[in-house]
Design an enzyme around this catalytic site. Structure first.
Site, PDB file in Angstrom:
ATOM      1  N   GLU A 126      43.818  30.496  48.226  1.00  9.06           N
ATOM      2  CA  GLU A 126      44.751  29.866  47.279  1.00  9.06           C
ATOM      3  C   GLU A 126      46.054  29.499  47.978  1.00  9.06           C
ATOM      4  O   GLU A 126      46.620  28.432  47.754  1.00  9.06           O
ATOM      5  CB  GLU A 126      45.052  30.838  46.127  1.00  9.06           C
ATOM      6  CG  GLU A 126      43.908  31.076  45.193  1.00  9.06           C
ATOM      7  CD  GLU A 126      43.677  29.894  44.273  1.00  9.06           C
ATOM      8  OE1 GLU A 126      44.640  29.166  44.011  1.00  9.06           O
ATOM      9  OE2 GLU A 126      42.524  29.690  43.865  1.00  9.06           O
ATOM     10  N   HIS A 146      40.925  41.066  43.143  1.00  7.02           N
ATOM     11  CA  HIS A 146      39.976  39.963  42.993  1.00  7.02           C
ATOM     12  C   HIS A 146      38.933  39.956  44.099  1.00  7.02           C
ATOM     13  O   HIS A 146      37.743  39.911  43.851  1.00  7.02           O
ATOM     14  CB  HIS A 146      40.726  38.625  42.966  1.00  7.02           C
ATOM     15  CG  HIS A 146      39.857  37.489  42.578  1.00  7.02           C
ATOM     16  ND1 HIS A 146      39.013  36.862  43.476  1.00  7.02           N
ATOM     17  CD2 HIS A 146      39.652  36.877  41.390  1.00  7.02           C
ATOM     18  CE1 HIS A 146      38.351  35.919  42.843  1.00  7.02           C
ATOM     19  NE2 HIS A 146      38.718  35.900  41.579  1.00  7.02           N
ATOM     20  N   GLU A 199      34.952  40.520  43.599  1.00 10.26           N
ATOM     21  CA  GLU A 199      34.074  39.550  44.258  1.00 10.26           C
ATOM     22  C   GLU A 199      33.839  39.802  45.736  1.00 10.26           C
ATOM     23  O   GLU A 199      33.179  39.008  46.398  1.00 10.26           O
ATOM     24  CB  GLU A 199      34.637  38.137  44.042  1.00 10.26           C
ATOM     25  CG  GLU A 199      34.549  37.737  42.581  1.00 10.26           C
ATOM     26  CD  GLU A 199      34.976  36.321  42.293  1.00 10.26           C
ATOM     27  OE1 GLU A 199      35.341  35.616  43.241  1.00 10.26           O
ATOM     28  OE2 GLU A 199      34.955  35.946  41.120  1.00 10.26           O
ATOM     29  N   VAL A 256      48.333  38.747  36.927  1.00  2.53           N
ATOM     30  CA  VAL A 256      48.190  38.729  35.470  1.00  2.53           C
ATOM     31  C   VAL A 256      46.948  39.518  35.050  1.00  2.53           C
ATOM     32  O   VAL A 256      45.977  39.587  35.788  1.00  2.53           O
ATOM     33  CB  VAL A 256      48.070  37.288  34.907  1.00  2.53           C
ATOM     34  CG1 VAL A 256      49.280  36.456  35.253  1.00  2.53           C
ATOM     35  CG2 VAL A 256      46.806  36.607  35.402  1.00  2.53           C
ATOM     36  N   HIS A 274      39.615  38.442  34.282  1.00  5.58           N
ATOM     37  CA  HIS A 274      38.997  39.507  35.077  1.00  5.58           C
ATOM     38  C   HIS A 274      39.352  40.883  34.526  1.00  5.58           C
ATOM     39  O   HIS A 274      38.506  41.764  34.425  1.00  5.58           O
ATOM     40  CB  HIS A 274      39.434  39.407  36.539  1.00  5.58           C
ATOM     41  CG  HIS A 274      38.756  38.304  37.293  1.00  5.58           C
ATOM     42  ND1 HIS A 274      37.382  38.215  37.389  1.00  5.58           N
ATOM     43  CD2 HIS A 274      39.252  37.253  37.981  1.00  5.58           C
ATOM     44  CE1 HIS A 274      37.063  37.148  38.108  1.00  5.58           C
ATOM     45  NE2 HIS A 274      38.183  36.542  38.476  1.00  5.58           N
TER      46      HIS A 274
END
Lengths: 469, 312
Positions: free
Chosen positions: B138, B195, B226, B254, B258
């Site tokens: 990202e 994540h 993941e 946030v 998920h």
């Protein structure tokens, strides 16, 4: 509700778009919802459906095999999902190349992509636009769809079942002494609700509820959405027994967490009492036979004691997994699970995939409750040697299986007691068995044994689920 | 997601060439300027260096209330700390941007749209501050998206993601330990769900775990949805501690999809369900990192470092 079929079905031959030539000749003849005269000599054999409700209804009518493709949103039933997908925002040549003899659209599509639709017509493909704006128009819509697919008899049968289903729910909930008042949230921005006479508004009425936003006017003509606002929700907060939020691709009410977090919403009775529910828009706002399930869900939210009554299950007979799933979903009042993402079947997962059990089909009477219990992680399933998924609905439930479900669904802490369990070594998960015995959920036999492999009865399941708060 | 972004990038670049900004306003003179003037404008920075902005770039979330207490709280802290700068927002997730626009009528810029608007508005000094946890894909994609526009600013500087320097790790360990002190008992394991990524930055999780261990927080665990460490890894690690209770928290800015589903969902395969199936009492805490004041302060510090790095 008007059950009369308003379209004309004629015996005859070739269809043309010239009324004078086709009068009395076309087998299927009606004016569609875009105002086009439709004439078809015979039911369509190769249908592309660009709207998920059309696809779903065709499958319900038994015409699934005639559907050769659909829009990316056509994911119910699961067997529709792997069919070729088409996008009306894309190149019409893909549709033309598939050589369908019928493409089903709705007026929203012809408004959004007029050139796409025109290209199909120019290629000589019959395009039919259908959409029932009100529930009253549903039978007429289904009858037209059925005629196009040659499934008129099935339509008649299903419409009777549909009506009977709605009436049954109304009859059941009419027995409730305390009539429940509902607020139905359709979008969390500006806390919009649904307009008087829209499908969700009608569903509240069928389910025996009172809509606090009764008389709400549509935002634009034909829209099912109506303004309401947080202020009016709070003004009426004490009178809102049940708060229902509609979620899905087209609508976005809040979820339990976001609704509870809003300033002042803790004064709303439904929020205070934990009676905030989320419903998938496909069940409540889409013109399909599943609407009865949506109404049933609303009725369950409002009158759980009546709708989730398990007295018919009371028995000392051994329970099957089918019974188990039913009892779990009813006793714990779990809203039925329906996936909403159009990408659902494209995602890889280690868990069960909705609708993919070889031994439980989407038209099974217990489909929703079984899928829900499995989705919640409360009932086990297995992958066969063939790589396919099996629920094994007729197999039994063991004490240890029940213990695991009760522990996952409940809120149990380890106790100091540490009761001696003589066969704890035979238990797969000793910690769960120990905690539940210590918490008094399970009793031991005269030898101090838990008996993990012993089959449980309906009554034992109902009894154990009472411990789940 | 990549293709639509590329298509969008092409459209936006094309629209820039046509002199149209994302919000439909015309940038000054570009469309009607004679060719020679256009050329000379392209050679010098378009913006006024005294027109200063901070672009806070987040992945985004469609959970409105969560967004208010996390992303908006970070933006608010930055706004308060840098009154000379205009603070703007961009999201990197086009799916979330599209969803918010369609569902809620909210218009949020993606990075390219934000850059175009900054240029159109004549901003000459820009600080870009991502709210990413690490410098993964990202972060790389954000920098790639901004790179073509860098020359349009007289002065541009990047703030770093949350976990980069050793000091960042130490500070995050300290903040998370303080924020979870109420759960930290002998028989409780405190598990953070990150994540996870295929990017080499995935090592951030192992490093953070090491920092917790080094600081003596041996009942704190980091796993990912993941990548590695997996849920199975964490369950095995917790098993060794003899814990009876597991507290689950997102290691994400946030508490969105998920956290609500993969972590705390009442569903098969969620972390809550899997830990329960293993016999633990489980308490999920739906609080994103962005909600912690200490984390908001860290982002302000990262902006400060980027401001300091601007050319004088």
């Amino acid at each position: 509700m008007c059950l009369a079929a308003l379209f004309s079905v004629f015996a005859g031959c070739t269809a043309k778009n010239d009324e004078t030539e086709t009068e009395g000749k076309a087998a299927i003849s009606f004016v569609d919802d875009d105002g086009y005269q439709i004439n078809l000599g015979a039911p369509a054999k190769k249908i592309i459906s660009m709207y998920s409700a059309h696809t779903e209804n065709l499958y319900a009518l038994g015409a699934g095999e005639q559907v050769i493709g659909g829009h990316t949103t056509c994911i119910f039933p699961a067997e529709a999902a792997p069919k070729a997908t088409y996008d009306y925002q894309g190149d019409p040549e893909y549709v033309i190349a598939a050589e369908p003899d019928l493409v089903l659209i709705r007026p929203r599509i012809s408004r959004a992509a007029p050139e796409f639709v025109e290209s199909l017509r120019n290629a000589g493909i019959t395009v039919v636009s259908l959409y029932p704006n009100t529930l009253d128009a549903f039978p007429d819509y289904i009858n037209k769809l059925a005629a196009l697919a040659g499934k008129e008899e099935k339509a008649e049968e299903l419409l009777k079942v549909f009506d009977a289903g709605l009436n049954e729910i109304s009859d059941l909930t009419s027995k409730a002494e305390d009539k429940q008042t509902v607020f139905f949230e359709s979008t969390e921005v500006n806390i919009r609700t649904v307009a008087e006479g829209s499908m969700p508004d009608m569903a509240i009425k069928f389910a025996g509820g009172k809509n606090i936003a009764q008389g709400a006017l549509p935002m634009t003509e034909g829209s099912s959405i109506a303004e309401f606002g947080a202020e009016r929700v709070l003004e009426n907060g004490e009178g809102i027994d049940v708060y229902v939020s509609q979620r899905g691709a087209m609508n976005a009410g809040g979820n339990l967490q976001s609704i509870s977090e809003r300033p002042g919403f803790d004064t709303v009775s439904a929020v205070k009492n934990g009676r905030v529910y989320v419903i998938n828009e496909k069940l409540i706002s889409s013109p399909t036979f599943r609407y009865v399930k949506g109404v049933n869900e609303l009725a369950r939210f409002m009158y759980p004691e009546i709708m989730d009554d398990v007295s018919a299950y009371i028995s000392d007979e051994p329970a099957t997994k089918r019974d188990f799933a039913n009892l779990i979903t009813r006793c714990l009042h779990i809203p039925v699970y329906v996936p909403s993402s159009s990408k659902y079947y494209l995602e890889n997962r280690d868990t069960h995939t909705y609708g993919m059990f070889e031994d439980i089909h989407w038209y099974d009477h217990d489909f929703d409750y079984i899928e829900t219990a499995v989705y919640s992680g409360y009932v086990s399933w297995r992958k066969g040697e063939d790589g396919k998924e099996y629920f094994d609905p007729d197999s039994g439930v063991t004490r240890e299986g029940l213990a695991k479900t009760v522990f996952i669904a409940g809120d149990f802490s380890a106790k100091e007691a540490n009761t001696a369990i003589s066969d704890l070594g035979k238990c797969g998960n000793k910690r769960i068995v120990q905690i539940l015995v210590d918490n008094g959920v399970f009793e031991l036999d005269e030898n101090g044994s838990f008996l993990p492999d012993k089959q449980v009865t309906h009554n034992e399941i109902i009894q154990a689920l009472r411990f789940v708060k | 997601m990549k293709n639509p972004q590329k298509i969008l990038a092409f459209i936006l670049l094309a629209s820039l060439c046509l002199g149209l900004s994302a919000c439909g306003k015309k940038p000054p003179e570009q469309n009607s300027a004679p060719p020679e003037e256009k050329e000379s404008e392209a050679q010098k920075p378009a913006g006024d260096p005294d027109k200063k902005a901070i672009l806070v770039v987040s992945f985004g979330t469609s959970y409105n209330e969560t967004r208010a207490v996390t992303i908006e709280a970070i933006e608010g802290a930055v706004t308060k700390a840098f009154p000379d700068y205009e603070v703007r927002r961009a999201f990197t997730s086009q799916i979330i941007i599209d969803k918010l626009e369609e569902r809620d009528g909210l218009e949020i810029d993606n990075v390219k749209e934000a850059m175009e608007r900054l240029i159109a508005d004549g901003v000459g000094t820009l600080v870009v501050q991502p709210t990413h946890v690490m410098n993964g894909f990202e972060y790389d994609e954000m920098k790639e998206a901004i790179a073509p526009y860098e020359d349009s600013f007289k002065n541009i500087s990047y703030g770093l993601p949350l976990l980069i320097s050793d000091e960042d790790y130490a500070e995050v360990v300290s903040i998370l330990a303080d924020e979870t002190a109420e759960y930290n008992t002998d028989d409780t394991a405190i598990v953070f769900m990150g994540h996870g990524t295929e990017h080499e930055a995935n090592s951030t999780y192992a490093k953070l775990q090491q920092k917790f261990d080094d600081a003596g927080y041996t009942n704190y665990f980091i796993g990912t949805v993941e990548a590695e460490p997996t849920l199975e890894d964490v369950v095995a690690a917790v098993e060794k501690t003899g814990a009876k209770k597991v507290v689950l928290l997102p290691l994400m800015i946030v508490a969105g999809d998920h956290a609500n589903n993969d972590m705390a969902g009442d569903e098969e395969g969620s972390w809550k369900t899997e830990f329960k199936a293993a016999g633990y009492e489980v308490e999920p805490v739906l609080k994103g990192l962005g909600q912690y004041e200490g984390i908001q302060k860290m982002f302000v510090e990262h902006v400060q470092a980027a401001v300091d790095a601007l050319k004088a």
